[in-house]
Design a protein around this motif. Structure first.
Motif, short mmCIF file in Angstrom:
data_model
loop_
_atom_site.label_atom_id
_atom_site.label_comp_id
_atom_site.label_asym_id
_atom_site.label_seq_id
_atom_site.Cartn_x
_atom_site.Cartn_y
_atom_site.Cartn_z
N PHE A 111 -1.08 -17.94 70.72
CA PHE A 111 -1.04 -16.59 71.27
C PHE A 111 -1.61 -15.61 70.26
O PHE A 111 -1.47 -15.79 69.05
CB PHE A 111 0.40 -16.17 71.60
CG PHE A 111 0.95 -16.80 72.84
CD1 PHE A 111 0.85 -16.17 74.06
CD2 PHE A 111 1.60 -18.02 72.78
CE1 PHE A 111 1.38 -16.74 75.21
CE2 PHE A 111 2.12 -18.61 73.92
CZ PHE A 111 2.00 -17.97 75.14
N MET A 112 -2.23 -14.56 70.75
CA MET A 112 -2.71 -13.46 69.91
C MET A 112 -2.36 -12.16 70.61
O MET A 112 -2.70 -11.96 71.78
CB MET A 112 -4.21 -13.56 69.68
CG MET A 112 -4.76 -12.48 68.76
SD MET A 112 -6.55 -12.68 68.52
CE MET A 112 -6.89 -11.32 67.41
N LEU A 113 -1.65 -11.27 69.90
CA LEU A 113 -1.21 -10.00 70.47
C LEU A 113 -1.57 -8.86 69.53
O LEU A 113 -1.46 -9.00 68.30
CB LEU A 113 0.31 -9.98 70.70
CG LEU A 113 0.92 -10.82 71.80
CD1 LEU A 113 1.00 -12.29 71.41
CD2 LEU A 113 2.33 -10.31 72.12
N TYR A 114 -1.99 -7.75 70.09
CA TYR A 114 -2.10 -6.52 69.32
C TYR A 114 -0.72 -5.87 69.28
O TYR A 114 0.06 -5.95 70.24
CB TYR A 114 -3.11 -5.57 69.95
CG TYR A 114 -4.55 -6.04 69.85
CD1 TYR A 114 -4.97 -6.86 68.81
CD2 TYR A 114 -5.50 -5.65 70.78
CE1 TYR A 114 -6.27 -7.28 68.70
CE2 TYR A 114 -6.82 -6.06 70.69
CZ TYR A 114 -7.20 -6.89 69.65
OH TYR A 114 -8.50 -7.30 69.55
N THR A 115 -0.46 -5.17 68.18
CA THR A 115 0.88 -4.61 68.02
C THR A 115 1.08 -3.28 68.74
O THR A 115 2.21 -2.88 69.01
CB THR A 115 1.21 -4.43 66.52
OG1 THR A 115 2.58 -4.14 66.36
CG2 THR A 115 0.38 -3.32 65.92
#
Length: 423
Positions: A111-115
């Motif tokens: 997974f990759m998420l922007y904060t």
């Protein structure tokens, strides 16, 4: 096994969040009673077989250590790590740079998420669709109003096959009302794809540099031509869509960006409303001998709220706050050690750490309703209609009205202020 990466940025990326980011990093600013990044970690902790969460950014190493120590205690089945970029590598540069550490243990999905987002985070549903379609990556999208779509990364989606056919970052003309939410899941083969993109860019860069030199007009190129920087949106997602390797998952829950301080207030309300629907989450309730509570309200156990106060809806009151008799608070965030005296009112506002609001004082902003009117709280140096923000250690004297203003830290306000930025 699955892993997750949260891209937290750095100090230079939170200028629109000032004056609040002058006290602590934007990812650690509390909304809904918890730091912004905690809500993402909580959602990730519920993903099946997720074993590690990695934060990547260019803050100092010590900034996140206390927070991650608490995460180890709260989420014991997950390991946490902060990896620091020593130069700004772009939105995907850090992800690619630390690929060996991310791939350690051979995770199946990453997974990759922007904060800087607030979301319902349906991550298990996202993962299920990603595994079902078997493409290299899946981008979570949401539907926005056609008139504001150009403010986001737009995705053209085949709704039958869930294929993301085209990706354009902030187009000048209308492309699609499906936009990126800043949430992605990739197969571990994503790093091979990124390496090929980097090689292609390096070749193009060398060719362009040779041409410029041949014509005698070579100059230092800007950061968009920096071969060491890698942008997820323009360099990776666009290429994945072009190669038909990107799926799209539609988020039907809530979503909005947290780009400016103004956006923290509606995000606070959304997270509090979400908490009110979940079992095991303790929000404040009206009770005999207690303050009048309306809607979703979080009150820290150490806060003191007078029984005649009226609180809510969508209010967070943090540690060691003192709320006096007759006080009215609505749609606001009250940070640690604030003292609000008798009959004062705080509406559509953020009151910073250690502030004091005098008797019959009033701190009032403008309600934020849309998702596209919160990117900035000033324009050309002038305060626009938005929430009211008091920075750290601001003292508002008795009977003073602060309306729709931004006040930087350590100020004493003895007179009324309207639509001002007080330096």
């Amino acid at each position: 096994m699955n892993k997750a990466v949260i891209v937290v940025g750095g100090p230079s990326r939170a200028t629109r969040f000032r004056p609040l980011s002058m006290h602590l990093p934007q990812p650690l600013f509390p909304v809904g009673g918890q730091p912004i990044i905690w809500h993402q970690i909580k959602a990730l902790s519920e993903v099946r077989d997720l074993k590690e969460i990695i934060l990547i950014g260019f803050f100092e190493d010590h900034i996140f250590q206390p927070f991650l120590s608490k995460c180890y205690e709260e989420f014991p089945g997950i390991s946490f790590k902060y990896l620091r970029e020593y130069s700004q590598l772009g939105t995907a540069g850090g992800f690619f740079h630390f690929r060996d550490q991310i791939l350690r243990g051979s995770p199946k999905n990453i997974f990759m998420l922007y904060t800087d987002i607030c979301c319902s985070f349906p991550l298990n549903d996202l993962l299920t669709q990603h595994e079902r379609h078997g493409r290299l990556g899946t981008i979570m999208v949401t539907k926005v109003d056609r008139t504001s779509a150009h403010l986001y990364g737009c995705v053209v989606v085949d709704h039958e096959t869930k294929l993301a056919e085209h990706y354009v970052e902030k187009p000048e003309t209308y492309v699609s009302d499906m936009v990126s939410t800043g949430v992605f899941v990739f197969d571990q083969e994503i790093f091979g794809f990124m390496a090929r993109v980097m090689e292609k860019r390096a070749t193009e860069f060398e060719h362009e540099q040779a041409q410029e030199s041949a014509y005698g007009r070579y100059e230092d190129l800007d950061e968009t031509h920096n071969v060491n920087r890698l942008r997820l949106e323009q360099d990776i997602l666009r290429a994945m869509a072009g190669d038909k390797k990107l799926s799209a998952f539609l988020c039907t829950g809530f979503w909005r960006q947290i780009k400016s301080a103004a956006s923290a207030v509606p995000a606070n309300g959304l997270y509090l409303q979400k908490a009110g629907k979940e079992s095991g989450v303790s929000l404040a309730k009206s009770s005999s001998g207690g303050p009048e509570i309306t809607g979703s309200v979080y009150i820290h156990p150490s806060a003191q709220v007078h029984p005649t106060a009226r609180i809510g809806p969508n209010v967070s009151i943090h540690a060691r706050v003192v709320v006096g008799p007759g006080v009215r608070i609505n749609d606001s965030i009250i940070l640690d050690n604030v003292h609000i005296k008798d009959n004062a009112a705080v509406l559509h506002a953020i009151v910073g750490w250690d502030c004091r609001i005098g008797k019959w004082g009033r701190v009032e902003g403008t309600k934020v309703s849309g998702t596209d009117d919160i990117d900035e709280v000033t324009h050309a140096g002038v305060k626009v209609n938005s929430i009211c923000i008091l920075g750290e250690d601001v003292h508002v004297k008795d009977e003073v009205f602060i309306r729709n203003s931004i006040v930087l830290p350590h100020k004493d306000l003895a007179g009324n202020k309207h639509n001002e930025v007080i330096m």
